[in-house]
Scaffold this motif. Structure first.
Motif, mmCIF file in Angstrom:
data_model
loop_
_atom_site.group_PDB
_atom_site.id
_atom_site.type_symbol
_atom_site.label_atom_id
_atom_site.label_comp_id
_atom_site.label_asym_id
_atom_site.label_seq_id
_atom_site.Cartn_x
_atom_site.Cartn_y
_atom_site.Cartn_z
ATOM 1 N N HIS A 18 0.856 -1.493 0.350
ATOM 2 C CA HIS A 18 0.254 0.106 -0.026
ATOM 3 C C HIS A 18 0.714 1.280 -0.302
ATOM 4 C CE1 HIS A 18 -2.939 2.979 1.417
ATOM 5 N NE2 HIS A 18 -3.962 2.468 1.097
ATOM 6 N N HIS A 19 1.462 1.414 0.956
ATOM 7 C CA HIS A 19 2.875 2.402 1.127
ATOM 8 C C HIS A 19 3.381 2.589 0.215
ATOM 9 C CE1 HIS A 19 5.025 -0.306 2.696
ATOM 10 N NE2 HIS A 19 6.175 0.660 2.405
ATOM 11 N N ASN A 22 1.386 4.648 -2.620
ATOM 12 C CA ASN A 22 0.780 5.496 -2.615
ATOM 13 C C ASN A 22 1.424 6.449 -3.243
ATOM 14 O OD1 ASN A 22 0.156 7.704 -1.894
ATOM 15 N ND2 ASN A 22 -0.646 6.754 0.480
ATOM 16 N N GLU A 24 1.093 10.033 -3.549
ATOM 17 C CA GLU A 24 1.275 11.371 -2.230
ATOM 18 C C GLU A 24 2.595 10.678 -1.459
ATOM 19 O OE1 GLU A 24 -1.222 13.003 -2.614
ATOM 20 O OE2 GLU A 24 -1.456 11.879 -4.030
ATOM 21 N N GLN A 96 -0.770 0.542 6.652
ATOM 22 C CA GLN A 96 -2.266 1.049 5.933
ATOM 23 C C GLN A 96 -2.650 2.743 6.776
ATOM 24 O OE1 GLN A 96 -5.259 -1.603 3.394
ATOM 25 N NE2 GLN A 96 -3.747 -2.501 3.626
#
Length: 107
Positions: A18-19, A22, A24, A96
């Protein structure tokens, strides 16, 4: 055709992607979170402890931790004494983000 082979060892970490996916998060924050997730739970998760095992200085580590906190991969809980004064903080590291809407509800 060029082929790459990955030779795995016995000392590796399994974590959520997930990270890592990401967009962002900065590369610095992704790397620090990956490293934090790979360390044992009893490890020294202070800024000084993280700086000790990295090339970056305290300010860079602090910036990455704040970025992960803003993105809710790290959640800080303030501890107070019996008089209400701040004693310290407890940080919980997640794979997460822990947005309030993403937290489980007790029903």
């Amino acid at each position: 055709m060029t082929v790459f082979h990955v030779k795995k060892t016995t000392d590796y970490t399994v974590m959520s992607n997930h990270h890592l996916r990401n967009r962002e998060l900065s590369l610095k924050a992704k790397g620090l979170l990956s490293q934090m997730l790979s360390l044992p739970e009893k490890w020294d998760y202070t800024l000084q402890g993280l700086a000790y095992i990295n090339r970056e200085q305290l300010d860079a580590i602090r910036q990455a931790v704040h970025e992960l906190e803003r993105a809710e991969y790290i959640v800080r809980t303030r501890e107070r004494d019996s008089r209400g004064r701040l004693r310290g903080a407890e940080y919980t590291i997640y794979e997460q983000p822990q947005a309030p809407s993403a937290l489980p509800t007790l029903e």
